[in-house]
Design a protein around this motif. Structure first.
Motif, mmCIF file in Angstrom:
data_model
loop_
_atom_site.group_PDB
_atom_site.id
_atom_site.type_symbol
_atom_site.label_atom_id
_atom_site.label_comp_id
_atom_site.label_asym_id
_atom_site.label_seq_id
_atom_site.Cartn_x
_atom_site.Cartn_y
_atom_site.Cartn_z
ATOM 1 N N ILE A 132 0.797 -1.146 0.102
ATOM 2 C CA ILE A 132 0.201 0.103 -0.004
ATOM 3 C C ILE A 132 0.835 1.209 -0.107
ATOM 4 C CG2 ILE A 132 -1.834 1.447 1.388
ATOM 5 C CD1 ILE A 132 -2.882 -0.991 0.221
ATOM 6 N N LYS A 133 0.415 2.216 -0.941
ATOM 7 C CA LYS A 133 1.240 3.623 -0.791
ATOM 8 C C LYS A 133 -0.162 4.548 -1.030
ATOM 9 C CE LYS A 133 5.634 2.531 -1.053
ATOM 10 N NZ LYS A 133 5.333 1.096 -0.732
ATOM 11 N N LEU A 134 0.162 5.793 -0.304
ATOM 12 C CA LEU A 134 -0.842 6.606 -0.330
ATOM 13 C C LEU A 134 -0.262 8.087 -1.005
ATOM 14 C CD1 LEU A 134 -2.022 6.428 3.417
ATOM 15 C CD2 LEU A 134 -3.136 5.583 1.569
ATOM 16 N N GLU A 135 -1.200 8.459 -1.757
ATOM 17 C CA GLU A 135 -1.081 9.764 -2.595
ATOM 18 C C GLU A 135 -1.725 11.010 -2.182
ATOM 19 O OE1 GLU A 135 -0.736 11.074 -7.239
ATOM 20 O OE2 GLU A 135 -2.466 10.077 -6.571
ATOM 21 N N HIS A 136 -1.181 12.209 -1.829
ATOM 22 C CA HIS A 136 -1.882 13.325 -1.370
ATOM 23 C C HIS A 136 -2.490 12.954 0.201
ATOM 24 C CE1 HIS A 136 -1.207 15.043 -5.045
ATOM 25 N NE2 HIS A 136 -2.135 14.329 -5.776
ATOM 26 N N PHE A 137 -1.630 12.296 0.921
ATOM 27 C CA PHE A 137 -2.302 12.042 2.276
ATOM 28 C C PHE A 137 -2.062 13.246 3.073
ATOM 29 C CE2 PHE A 137 -1.914 10.384 6.649
ATOM 30 C CZ PHE A 137 -3.308 9.624 6.814
ATOM 31 N N LEU A 146 -7.933 14.638 13.787
ATOM 32 C CA LEU A 146 -9.279 14.149 13.328
ATOM 33 C C LEU A 146 -9.575 12.652 13.842
ATOM 34 C CD1 LEU A 146 -11.738 14.367 11.295
ATOM 35 C CD2 LEU A 146 -10.134 13.400 9.348
ATOM 36 N N ALA A 147 -8.593 11.632 13.694
ATOM 37 C CA ALA A 147 -8.919 10.460 14.198
ATOM 38 C C ALA A 147 -9.434 10.466 15.819
ATOM 39 C CB ALA A 147 -7.714 9.717 14.135
ATOM 40 N N ILE A 163 -21.911 14.111 16.450
ATOM 41 C CA ILE A 163 -21.462 14.746 15.301
ATOM 42 C C ILE A 163 -20.828 13.998 14.363
ATOM 43 C CG2 ILE A 163 -21.017 16.915 16.957
ATOM 44 C CD1 ILE A 163 -17.975 16.359 16.935
ATOM 45 N N ARG A 164 -21.237 12.773 14.276
ATOM 46 C CA ARG A 164 -20.662 12.021 13.444
ATOM 47 C C ARG A 164 -20.743 12.081 11.733
ATOM 48 N NH1 ARG A 164 -23.182 6.065 14.155
ATOM 49 N NH2 ARG A 164 -23.298 6.885 16.204
ATOM 50 N N TRP A 165 -22.058 12.886 11.477
ATOM 51 C CA TRP A 165 -22.276 13.180 10.037
ATOM 52 C C TRP A 165 -21.328 14.458 9.924
ATOM 53 C CZ3 TRP A 165 -24.216 9.365 7.715
ATOM 54 C CH2 TRP A 165 -24.891 8.427 8.593
ATOM 55 N N TRP A 166 -21.108 15.329 10.884
ATOM 56 C CA TRP A 166 -20.107 16.413 10.634
ATOM 57 C C TRP A 166 -18.853 15.838 10.396
ATOM 58 C CZ3 TRP A 166 -21.805 21.111 9.529
ATOM 59 C CH2 TRP A 166 -22.995 21.501 9.906
ATOM 60 N N LEU A 167 -18.622 14.788 11.143
ATOM 61 C CA LEU A 167 -17.053 14.180 11.049
ATOM 62 C C LEU A 167 -16.895 13.534 9.703
ATOM 63 C CD1 LEU A 167 -16.648 12.627 14.679
ATOM 64 C CD2 LEU A 167 -15.504 14.695 13.764
ATOM 65 N N PHE A 168 -18.173 12.804 9.265
ATOM 66 C CA PHE A 168 -18.138 12.177 7.767
ATOM 67 C C PHE A 168 -17.823 13.357 6.712
ATOM 68 C CE2 PHE A 168 -21.009 8.621 9.386
ATOM 69 C CZ PHE A 168 -20.164 7.690 9.478
ATOM 70 N N ALA A 169 -18.561 14.385 6.734
ATOM 71 C CA ALA A 169 -18.145 15.595 5.864
ATOM 72 C C ALA A 169 -16.883 15.997 5.990
ATOM 73 C CB ALA A 169 -19.041 16.637 6.216
ATOM 74 N N LEU A 170 -16.197 16.063 7.091
ATOM 75 C CA LEU A 170 -15.001 16.611 7.341
ATOM 76 C C LEU A 170 -13.897 15.626 6.747
ATOM 77 C CD1 LEU A 170 -13.207 18.731 8.505
ATOM 78 C CD2 LEU A 170 -13.138 17.503 10.608
ATOM 79 N N VAL A 171 -14.117 14.321 6.894
ATOM 80 C CA VAL A 171 -13.343 13.199 6.517
ATOM 81 C C VAL A 171 -13.278 13.393 4.916
ATOM 82 C CG1 VAL A 171 -13.052 10.764 5.909
ATOM 83 C CG2 VAL A 171 -13.346 11.794 8.285
ATOM 84 N N VAL A 172 -14.435 13.469 4.269
ATOM 85 C CA VAL A 172 -14.640 13.673 2.925
ATOM 86 C C VAL A 172 -13.538 14.840 2.354
ATOM 87 C CG1 VAL A 172 -16.029 14.156 0.881
ATOM 88 C CG2 VAL A 172 -16.741 12.516 2.449
ATOM 89 N N VAL A 173 -13.753 16.031 2.955
ATOM 90 C CA VAL A 173 -13.047 17.259 2.794
ATOM 91 C C VAL A 173 -11.618 16.894 2.845
ATOM 92 C CG1 VAL A 173 -12.593 19.513 3.154
ATOM 93 C CG2 VAL A 173 -15.055 18.703 3.186
ATOM 94 N N VAL A 174 -11.240 16.399 4.028
ATOM 95 C CA VAL A 174 -9.730 16.373 4.047
ATOM 96 C C VAL A 174 -9.118 15.220 3.143
ATOM 97 C CG1 VAL A 174 -8.152 15.497 5.879
ATOM 98 C CG2 VAL A 174 -9.944 17.067 6.674
ATOM 99 N N PHE A 175 -9.828 14.115 3.190
ATOM 100 C CA PHE A 175 -9.084 13.245 2.216
ATOM 101 C C PHE A 175 -9.877 13.054 0.823
ATOM 102 C CE2 PHE A 175 -8.949 11.811 6.723
ATOM 103 C CZ PHE A 175 -7.432 11.417 6.894
ATOM 104 N N TRP A 176 -10.124 14.061 0.240
ATOM 105 C CA TRP A 176 -10.946 13.920 -1.045
ATOM 106 C C TRP A 176 -9.960 13.706 -1.982
ATOM 107 C CZ3 TRP A 176 -15.622 13.742 -2.958
ATOM 108 C CH2 TRP A 176 -15.966 13.969 -4.415
ATOM 109 N N ARG A 177 -8.544 14.245 -1.907
ATOM 110 C CA ARG A 177 -7.554 13.985 -3.087
ATOM 111 C C ARG A 177 -6.765 12.906 -2.868
ATOM 112 N NH1 ARG A 177 -3.686 17.775 -2.589
ATOM 113 N NH2 ARG A 177 -3.080 17.649 -4.886
#
Length: 277
Positions: A132-137, A146-147, A163-177
Motif C-alpha cells: 500500500i502507498k498513499l497519494e496526497h495523504f 481528526l482520528a 456529530i458523526r455526520w459532521w465528522l463524515f463530511a470533514l473526512v470527505v473534505v480532508v481526504f478528497w484527493r
C-alpha cells in the motif's frame, strides 16, 4: 478480449487470496465464536476460552512470521483502545456480554479487545501484502486530531450531540484527493481512500451480524433472539475504520520518516501501468 477477461479473473483471484491471508486473525475469531457456541469447551467459561484462543493465535502468528513484531505493537494498541470503548459502551447499555467469565472487567470480557485488534491486524497485513502507498495523504497535524475527534465522539455523543455526520463530511473534505495505491501481481491499481473506508466499513458490518449471531455480544433488541444489526451501525463501523486506518497510516509514516524513506507515493512516482479499480 478473451485474454483480457482471463487476466482480469487471474487478478481477482490473486487479490482475493491476499485479502484472505490478511484476514487470518478475524477468521480465527469468527471460527472460535462458532465453535464455542455449538460445542462448549470444558473447565472454563466460553469467554475465557475465547481469550485463550486469541492469545494463542497472536503468539503463533508472530512466531510463524505471519505477523511482525511492529504489527503486534499496533494490534496491542488497538486492543487497549477497543477495551476502553467496550467498557464505556457496556456501562451505557449500548450492548452487553451476558455470559459468565473469569476474565471480565466491568462486565467486559478481555477477549473483546481482540475484535478491534483484528481490524488493525487486517489493515497491517493488507498494507504489507498489497504494498500500500498513499497519494496526497494529509499531514499528521491534520489527520491525528481528526482520528481523535472520531474516537471521542463514541463517548461524547451520550452526553452531547452526535456529530458523526459532521465528522463524515470533514473526512470527505480532508481526504478528497487522497488515493490508495496497491499491487496485485506486478500491476498497480488505485482507488479513492474515502471509497475504501466505505467498503471496509460495510464488510465489518456484515461480520458484526455474524458475530452477534454467534453471541459474541448482544444489542438490547437481540436479547430475545437474534435480529439483523441495524443498517445504521455501518456508520459506527465506518468511523472505527477511519480511526484504525489513520492510526496505522500515521505510524507507518512516522516509521518511514525515521528510516529516511518516503512513506507516501507522490504523483510523479506513480507507476505508469497503474489502472483505476
Amino acid at each position: 478480449m478473451k485474454n483480457r477477461v482471463w487476466h482480469a479473473m487471474q487478478q481477482l483471484v490473486r487479490f482475493g487470496w491476499q485479502q484472505a491471508l490478511s484476514c487470518v486473525f478475524p477468521v480465527v475469531i469468527f471460527a472460535s465464536l462458532a465453535l464455542t457456541q455449538f460445542l462448549p469447551l470444558p473447565w472454563l467459561p466460553r469467554y475465557d476460552w475465547l481469550l485463550i484462543i486469541c492469545l494463542a493465535m497472536q503468539v503463533w502468528m508472530v512466531r510463524s512470521g505471519l505477523e511482525t513484531s511492529d504489527e503486534l505493537k499496533v494490534i496491542s494498541v488497538f486492543h487497549l483502545i477497543g477495551l476502553a470503548l467496550e467498557m464505556f459502551k457496556v456501562h451505557m447499555g449500548s450492548w452487553s456480554y451476558p455470559e459468565e467469565g473469569w476474565a471480565k472487567v466491568n462486565g467486559v470480557p478481555l477477549y473483546s479487545g481482540f475484535m478491534y485488534a483484528s481490524v488493525a491486524s487486517y489493515l497491517c497485513q493488507a498494507w504489507r501484502r498489497l504494498s500500500i502507498k498513499l497519494e496526497h495523504f494529509p499531514p499528521l497535524w491534520l489527520s491525528v486530531p481528526l482520528a481523535a475527534m472520531v474516537y471521542l465522539n463514541f463517548f461524547t455523543h451520550h452526553y452531547w450531540i452526535d456529530i458523526r455526520w459532521w465528522l463524515f463530511a470533514l473526512v470527505v473534505v480532508v481526504f478528497w484527493r487522497t488515493r490508495v495505491y496497491y499491487e496485485v501481481g506486478v500491476q498497480r491499481y488505485h482507488m479513492p481512500l474515502v471509497l475504501s473506508f466505505g467498503l471496509i466499513g460495510f464488510f465489518i458490518w456484515v461480520a458484526e451480524n455474524i458475530a452477534t449471531f454467534f453471541s459474541a455480544w448482544k444489542y438490547p433488541n437481540q436479547t430475545g433472539g437474534w435480529h439483523l444489526v441495524h443498517i445504521g451501525k455501518i456508520s459506527s463501523w465506518l468511523l472505527l475504520v477511519i480511526i484504525s486506518f489513520l492510526i496505522v497510516a500515521a505510524l507507518k509514516q512516522v516509521k518511514s520518516k525515521g528510516k529516511d524513506a518516503k512513506p507516501m507515493l507522490n504523483h510523479q512516482t506513480a507507476n505508469a501501468r497503474t489502472s483505476q479499480r
